[in-house]
Write a protein that holds these residues in place. Sequence first.
Motif, PDB file in Angstrom:
ATOM      1  N   VAL A   1       0.857  -1.188   0.000  1.00 65.10           N
ATOM      2  CA  VAL A   1       0.000   0.000   0.000  1.00 65.10           C
ATOM      3  C   VAL A   1       0.892   1.237   0.000  1.00 65.10           C
ATOM      4  CG1 VAL A   1      -1.856  -1.204   1.208  1.00 65.10           C
ATOM      5  CG2 VAL A   1      -0.159   0.079   2.528  1.00 65.10           C
ATOM      6  N   ARG A   2       0.314   2.344  -0.390  1.00 60.77           N
ATOM      7  CA  ARG A   2       1.076   3.582  -0.576  1.00 60.77           C
ATOM      8  C   ARG A   2       1.869   3.969   0.684  1.00 60.77           C
ATOM      9  NH1 ARG A   2       1.351   8.065  -3.712  1.00 60.77           N
ATOM     10  NH2 ARG A   2       1.635  10.068  -2.689  1.00 60.77           N
ATOM     11  N   GLU A   3       1.246   3.840   1.831  1.00 60.53           N
ATOM     12  CA  GLU A   3       1.909   4.219   3.074  1.00 60.53           C
ATOM     13  C   GLU A   3       3.177   3.397   3.300  1.00 60.53           C
ATOM     14  OE1 GLU A   3       0.957   4.055   7.858  1.00 60.53           O
ATOM     15  OE2 GLU A   3      -0.705   4.311   6.441  1.00 60.53           O
ATOM     16  N   CYS A   4       3.107   2.104   3.008  1.00 59.45           N
ATOM     17  CA  CYS A   4       4.265   1.228   3.187  1.00 59.45           C
ATOM     18  C   CYS A   4       5.344   1.520   2.144  1.00 59.45           C
ATOM     19  CB  CYS A   4       3.848  -0.236   3.124  1.00 59.45           C
ATOM     20  SG  CYS A   4       2.932  -0.788   4.580  1.00 59.45           S
ATOM     21  N   THR A   5       4.913   1.821   0.930  1.00 56.37           N
ATOM     22  CA  THR A   5       5.876   2.182  -0.115  1.00 56.37           C
ATOM     23  C   THR A   5       6.652   3.429   0.282  1.00 56.37           C
ATOM     24  OG1 THR A   5       4.453   1.231  -1.833  1.00 56.37           O
ATOM     25  CG2 THR A   5       6.134   2.799  -2.546  1.00 56.37           C
TER      26      THR A   5
ATOM     27  N   GLU B   1      15.360   0.092   9.385  1.00 55.38           N
ATOM     28  CA  GLU B   1      14.803   1.447   9.411  1.00 55.38           C
ATOM     29  C   GLU B   1      13.284   1.457   9.496  1.00 55.38           C
ATOM     30  OE1 GLU B   1      15.994   4.438   9.573  1.00 55.38           O
ATOM     31  OE2 GLU B   1      18.131   4.015   9.431  1.00 55.38           O
ATOM     32  N   LEU B   2      12.652   0.337   9.178  1.00 53.63           N
ATOM     33  CA  LEU B   2      11.186   0.313   9.133  1.00 53.63           C
ATOM     34  C   LEU B   2      10.587   0.270  10.530  1.00 53.63           C
ATOM     35  CD1 LEU B   2      10.778  -2.185   6.161  1.00 53.63           C
ATOM     36  CD2 LEU B   2      10.591   0.320   6.112  1.00 53.63           C
TER      37      LEU B   2
ATOM     38  N   TRP C   1       5.344  -3.021  10.148  1.00 53.31           N
ATOM     39  CA  TRP C   1       5.184  -4.471  10.293  1.00 53.31           C
ATOM     40  C   TRP C   1       3.773  -4.844  10.726  1.00 53.31           C
ATOM     41  CZ3 TRP C   1       8.958  -6.622   7.846  1.00 53.31           C
ATOM     42  CH2 TRP C   1      10.196  -5.990   7.795  1.00 53.31           C
ATOM     43  N   THR C   2       3.202  -4.082  11.626  1.00 54.65           N
ATOM     44  CA  THR C   2       1.842  -4.404  12.068  1.00 54.65           C
ATOM     45  C   THR C   2       0.823  -4.170  10.956  1.00 54.65           C
ATOM     46  OG1 THR C   2       1.468  -2.186  13.012  1.00 54.65           O
ATOM     47  CG2 THR C   2       2.369  -3.875  14.480  1.00 54.65           C
ATOM     48  N   SER C   3       1.115  -3.229  10.056  1.00 61.58           N
ATOM     49  CA  SER C   3       0.163  -2.932   8.979  1.00 61.58           C
ATOM     50  C   SER C   3      -0.019  -4.117   8.039  1.00 61.58           C
ATOM     51  CB  SER C   3       0.629  -1.711   8.179  1.00 61.58           C
ATOM     52  OG  SER C   3       1.758  -2.018   7.375  1.00 61.58           O
ATOM     53  N   LEU C   4       0.949  -5.010   7.988  1.00 58.17           N
ATOM     54  CA  LEU C   4       0.853  -6.171   7.108  1.00 58.17           C
ATOM     55  C   LEU C   4      -0.248  -7.137   7.542  1.00 58.17           C
ATOM     56  CD1 LEU C   4       4.671  -6.870   6.626  1.00 58.17           C
ATOM     57  CD2 LEU C   4       3.099  -5.818   4.976  1.00 58.17           C
ATOM     58  N   PHE C   5      -0.756  -6.940   8.766  1.00 61.70           N
ATOM     59  CA  PHE C   5      -1.845  -7.786   9.268  1.00 61.70           C
ATOM     60  C   PHE C   5      -3.194  -7.073   9.186  1.00 61.70           C
ATOM     61  CE2 PHE C   5       2.106  -9.057  11.190  1.00 61.70           C
ATOM     62  CZ  PHE C   5       2.076 -10.440  11.113  1.00 61.70           C
TER      63      PHE C   5
ATOM     64  N   ILE D   1       9.308   2.577   2.803  1.00 60.11           N
ATOM     65  CA  ILE D   1      10.486   1.982   2.168  1.00 60.11           C
ATOM     66  C   ILE D   1      11.370   3.073   1.564  1.00 60.11           C
ATOM     67  CG2 ILE D   1      11.300   0.492   0.311  1.00 60.11           C
ATOM     68  CD1 ILE D   1      10.090  -1.109   2.553  1.00 60.11           C
ATOM     69  N   GLU D   2      10.745   3.998   0.854  1.00 62.58           N
ATOM     70  CA  GLU D   2      11.504   5.084   0.228  1.00 62.58           C
ATOM     71  C   GLU D   2      12.168   5.956   1.280  1.00 62.58           C
ATOM     72  OE1 GLU D   2      12.147   5.281  -2.985  1.00 62.58           O
ATOM     73  OE2 GLU D   2      11.050   3.384  -3.075  1.00 62.58           O
ATOM     74  N   SER D   3      11.456   6.215   2.364  1.00 70.14           N
ATOM     75  CA  SER D   3      12.014   7.022   3.451  1.00 70.14           C
ATOM     76  C   SER D   3      13.216   6.321   4.078  1.00 70.14           C
ATOM     77  CB  SER D   3      10.944   7.277   4.514  1.00 70.14           C
ATOM     78  OG  SER D   3      11.470   7.988   5.611  1.00 70.14           O
ATOM     79  N   ALA D   4      13.118   5.007   4.230  1.00 69.62           N
ATOM     80  CA  ALA D   4      14.225   4.229   4.795  1.00 69.62           C
ATOM     81  C   ALA D   4      15.458   4.347   3.901  1.00 69.62           C
ATOM     82  CB  ALA D   4      13.808   2.768   4.943  1.00 69.62           C
ATOM     83  N   LYS D   5      15.261   4.253   2.613  1.00 71.88           N
ATOM     84  CA  LYS D   5      16.381   4.358   1.677  1.00 71.88           C
ATOM     85  C   LYS D   5      17.017   5.747   1.721  1.00 71.88           C
ATOM     86  CE  LYS D   5      14.579   0.966  -1.655  1.00 71.88           C
ATOM     87  NZ  LYS D   5      14.046   0.781  -3.017  1.00 71.88           N
ATOM     88  N   GLU D   6      16.171   6.773   1.819  1.00 69.35           N
ATOM     89  CA  GLU D   6      16.684   8.142   1.878  1.00 69.35           C
ATOM     90  C   GLU D   6      17.538   8.361   3.118  1.00 69.35           C
ATOM     91  OE1 GLU D   6      13.343  10.725   1.637  1.00 69.35           O
ATOM     92  OE2 GLU D   6      12.850  10.185  -0.445  1.00 69.35           O
ATOM     93  N   LYS D   7      17.101   7.807   4.245  1.00 69.27           N
ATOM     94  CA  LYS D   7      17.875   7.939   5.487  1.00 69.27           C
ATOM     95  C   LYS D   7      19.238   7.264   5.354  1.00 69.27           C
ATOM     96  CE  LYS D   7      13.870   8.209   8.578  1.00 69.27           C
ATOM     97  NZ  LYS D   7      13.104   7.521   9.641  1.00 69.27           N
TER      98      LYS D   7
END
Length: 235
Positions: free
Chosen positions: A80-84, A109-110, A115-119, A87-93
Amino acid sequence: MEKKFYEDFSSEITQERLSVYRADGCDDETALARYLYNIKLCKSLYSSLNMFEIALRNSVDKALQNFTSTSDWFEKLRLVRECTKSIESAKEKIQKRKKPITHNRVISELTLGFWTSLFSKRYAQEKCQPYIIKQCFRNVPKAERSATSLWNNFEKIRHLRNRVFHYERLIHWRDLKERHEKLLEFTKLLAPNSYTILLKTDEFSIIYSAGITSTLQSVKDNFNKDDLDLEADKL
């Protein structure tokens, strides 16, 4: 306790933050004791929150690597967009630290919320969700093994984690003991060795069972006028 000391202290940490501990009109000593007891409780929850979050993260990560047959599952799955964005934010950091973008760095970084959103219901139609549950939670009682049940439990833990890490009040929570028990329960299921360590290091039950009594006595013993005058003389 000297009135001016309490007023100066409340000014340092803000009246608003301390006011929630004396909403019932308690005296200064009780308000300070509640504030300090809250710190003790937060501290006692750190190890269980730490072990649970890492256990959940690593278990789900391993399951998704198996599901996609690649370590870069976050590039393959339909997120989902929020998770994407996470991921992008983690890479930027990682890039800002001038480090290579690696699987382990992205995963670390996540946030727990990722992780909880995956459920959550947002992934109810994705095949990865039942796969994660089957791989990571096969020993959970069937009645509690649904994505909805797991998500509800994890959201409560996430809420607790955020309260602890943002220094918020939680001494008024009536289900605090139950949330801690869930932390231990899921850590045991996900990472048995981490659970064994927790049994030796976790102090929540001791602090929680003791209640505020010893903290209140400590405030009375250590923050009376004579003690404060002695401390002032040392400055």
